[in-house]
Design a protein around this motif. Structure first.
Motif, PDB file in Angstrom:
ATOM      1  N   ILE A  47      -0.255   8.617  25.913  1.00 49.84           N
ATOM      2  CA  ILE A  47       0.392   7.507  25.228  1.00 49.84           C
ATOM      3  C   ILE A  47       1.424   8.041  24.234  1.00 49.84           C
ATOM      4  O   ILE A  47       1.248   9.121  23.662  1.00 49.84           O
ATOM      5  CB  ILE A  47      -0.616   6.546  24.554  1.00 49.84           C
ATOM      6  N   ARG A  48       2.502   7.297  24.081  1.00 53.23           N
ATOM      7  CA  ARG A  48       3.581   7.697  23.180  1.00 53.23           C
ATOM      8  C   ARG A  48       3.096   7.627  21.735  1.00 53.23           C
ATOM      9  O   ARG A  48       2.411   6.676  21.347  1.00 53.23           O
ATOM     10  CB  ARG A  48       4.768   6.767  23.385  1.00 53.23           C
ATOM     11  N   ALA A  49       3.447   8.608  20.953  1.00 52.40           N
ATOM     12  CA  ALA A  49       3.041   8.643  19.541  1.00 52.40           C
ATOM     13  C   ALA A  49       3.667   7.479  18.785  1.00 52.40           C
ATOM     14  O   ALA A  49       4.843   7.180  18.973  1.00 52.40           O
ATOM     15  CB  ALA A  49       3.458   9.963  18.906  1.00 52.40           C
ATOM     16  N   PRO A  50       2.876   6.802  17.940  1.00 57.70           N
ATOM     17  CA  PRO A  50       3.430   5.696  17.156  1.00 57.70           C
ATOM     18  C   PRO A  50       4.391   6.213  16.083  1.00 57.70           C
ATOM     19  O   PRO A  50       4.344   7.388  15.698  1.00 57.70           O
ATOM     20  CB  PRO A  50       2.196   5.054  16.519  1.00 57.70           C
ATOM     21  N   ASP A  51       5.257   5.318  15.625  1.00 56.33           N
ATOM     22  CA  ASP A  51       6.190   5.703  14.567  1.00 56.33           C
ATOM     23  C   ASP A  51       5.426   5.995  13.272  1.00 56.33           C
ATOM     24  O   ASP A  51       4.230   5.760  13.190  1.00 56.33           O
ATOM     25  CB  ASP A  51       7.232   4.592  14.343  1.00 56.33           C
ATOM     26  N   GLU A  52       6.146   6.509  12.296  1.00 58.14           N
ATOM     27  CA  GLU A  52       5.557   6.798  10.984  1.00 58.14           C
ATOM     28  C   GLU A  52       6.282   5.979   9.917  1.00 58.14           C
ATOM     29  O   GLU A  52       6.597   6.466   8.849  1.00 58.14           O
ATOM     30  CB  GLU A  52       5.657   8.292  10.675  1.00 58.14           C
ATOM     31  N   GLU A  53       6.503   4.703  10.216  1.00 58.06           N
ATOM     32  CA  GLU A  53       7.284   3.838   9.352  1.00 58.06           C
ATOM     33  C   GLU A  53       6.423   2.955   8.450  1.00 58.06           C
ATOM     34  O   GLU A  53       6.952   2.119   7.735  1.00 58.06           O
ATOM     35  CB  GLU A  53       8.177   2.939  10.215  1.00 58.06           C
ATOM     36  N   GLY A  54       5.102   3.107   8.512  1.00 57.11           N
ATOM     37  CA  GLY A  54       4.210   2.207   7.780  1.00 57.11           C
ATOM     38  C   GLY A  54       3.601   2.825   6.540  1.00 57.11           C
ATOM     39  O   GLY A  54       4.149   3.743   5.932  1.00 57.11           O
ATOM     40  N   SER A  55       2.436   2.326   6.195  1.00 64.02           N
ATOM     41  CA  SER A  55       1.715   2.749   4.992  1.00 64.02           C
ATOM     42  C   SER A  55       1.330   4.219   5.052  1.00 64.02           C
ATOM     43  O   SER A  55       1.077   4.772   6.118  1.00 64.02           O
ATOM     44  CB  SER A  55       0.440   1.930   4.829  1.00 64.02           C
ATOM     45  N   GLU A  56       1.255   4.821   3.884  1.00 63.04           N
ATOM     46  CA  GLU A  56       0.823   6.211   3.770  1.00 63.04           C
ATOM     47  C   GLU A  56      -0.518   6.235   3.038  1.00 63.04           C
ATOM     48  O   GLU A  56      -0.692   5.541   2.033  1.00 63.04           O
ATOM     49  CB  GLU A  56       1.859   7.025   2.998  1.00 63.04           C
ATOM     50  N   PHE A  57      -1.440   7.011   3.578  1.00 60.16           N
ATOM     51  CA  PHE A  57      -2.770   7.137   2.983  1.00 60.16           C
ATOM     52  C   PHE A  57      -3.007   8.584   2.582  1.00 60.16           C
ATOM     53  O   PHE A  57      -2.645   9.501   3.313  1.00 60.16           O
ATOM     54  CB  PHE A  57      -3.856   6.766   4.006  1.00 60.16           C
ATOM     55  N   ASN A  58      -3.651   8.774   1.429  1.00 62.15           N
ATOM     56  CA  ASN A  58      -4.178  10.093   1.091  1.00 62.15           C
ATOM     57  C   ASN A  58      -5.357  10.347   2.020  1.00 62.15           C
ATOM     58  O   ASN A  58      -6.059   9.411   2.415  1.00 62.15           O
ATOM     59  CB  ASN A  58      -4.652  10.146  -0.361  1.00 62.15           C
ATOM     60  N   ALA A  59      -5.602  11.592   2.354  1.00 63.33           N
ATOM     61  CA  ALA A  59      -6.674  11.922   3.291  1.00 63.33           C
ATOM     62  C   ALA A  59      -8.017  11.385   2.813  1.00 63.33           C
ATOM     63  O   ALA A  59      -8.761  10.779   3.589  1.00 63.33           O
ATOM     64  CB  ALA A  59      -6.746  13.432   3.495  1.00 63.33           C
ATOM     65  N   TYR A  60      -8.328  11.583   1.542  1.00 63.18           N
ATOM     66  CA  TYR A  60      -9.633  11.153   1.052  1.00 63.18           C
ATOM     67  C   TYR A  60      -9.743   9.626   1.024  1.00 63.18           C
ATOM     68  O   TYR A  60     -10.797   9.073   1.323  1.00 63.18           O
ATOM     69  CB  TYR A  60      -9.939  11.732  -0.332  1.00 63.18           C
ATOM     70  N   THR A  61      -8.654   8.947   0.704  1.00 59.26           N
ATOM     71  CA  THR A  61      -8.671   7.484   0.713  1.00 59.26           C
ATOM     72  C   THR A  61      -8.924   6.973   2.122  1.00 59.26           C
ATOM     73  O   THR A  61      -9.665   6.017   2.327  1.00 59.26           O
ATOM     74  CB  THR A  61      -7.335   6.922   0.194  1.00 59.26           C
ATOM     75  N   LEU A  62      -8.316   7.615   3.097  1.00 58.52           N
ATOM     76  CA  LEU A  62      -8.443   7.175   4.479  1.00 58.52           C
ATOM     77  C   LEU A  62      -9.836   7.411   5.042  1.00 58.52           C
ATOM     78  O   LEU A  62     -10.420   6.526   5.656  1.00 58.52           O
ATOM     79  CB  LEU A  62      -7.401   7.882   5.346  1.00 58.52           C
ATOM     80  N   THR A  63     -10.386   8.602   4.828  1.00 55.22           N
ATOM     81  CA  THR A  63     -11.663   8.942   5.483  1.00 55.22           C
ATOM     82  C   THR A  63     -12.828   9.115   4.523  1.00 55.22           C
ATOM     83  O   THR A  63     -13.969   9.239   4.965  1.00 55.22           O
ATOM     84  CB  THR A  63     -11.521  10.226   6.316  1.00 55.22           C
TER      85      THR A  63
END
Length: 127
Positions: A47-63
């Motif tokens: 599958i084609r990689a999605p763009d990186e135009e959205g929200s940014e998360f810190n690693a710890y916030t995300l996981t």
């Protein structure tokens, strides 16, 4: 797999806003659920990689404290249990973004209320 920040797609960000309004869950929790939902569907393959135009998360916030577990599950799904050819970190991060993108798309269709999120969790049989 090491990263400090991860930017998701613009489409996923838009869908997360709608999901947050419908479910009351924060975007980081929705991303975790989306990731697990997508991993359950299997590898992304070509599958084609999605763009990186959205929200940014810190690693710890995300996981949260489960970063190593999410990374291990991602590797297991994408590389297989044998992991004869480990993927480079950059490719794993692309696939992580891809799984979040796919999972958010799935959630945006399945989750119309907080109760719909609970239905995604399989019931445990008593031991």
């Amino acid at each position: 797999m090491h990263y400090s920040k991860l930017r998701i797609s613009g489409d996923a960000t838009s869908k997360l806003r709608s999901l947050r309004q419908r479910t009351g869950l924060t975007p980081n929790l929705l991303c975790r659920i989306a990731l697990m939902t997508s991993l359950e569907e299997g590898p992304l393959r070509t599958i084609r990689a999605p763009d990186e135009e959205g929200s940014e998360f810190n690693a710890y916030t995300l996981t949260g404290e489960y970063g190593a577990m999410f990374a291990a599950l991602l590797r297991w799904v994408e590389e297989g249990p044998e992991a004869a050819n480990p993927l480079p970190d950059e490719e794993l991060l692309t696939r992580l973004r891809g799984h979040i993108h796919r999972g958010v798309g799935t959630l945006s269709v399945r989750a119309k209320s907080p109760a719909d999120i609970l239905r995604l969790v399989p019931e445990q049989e008593p031991a």
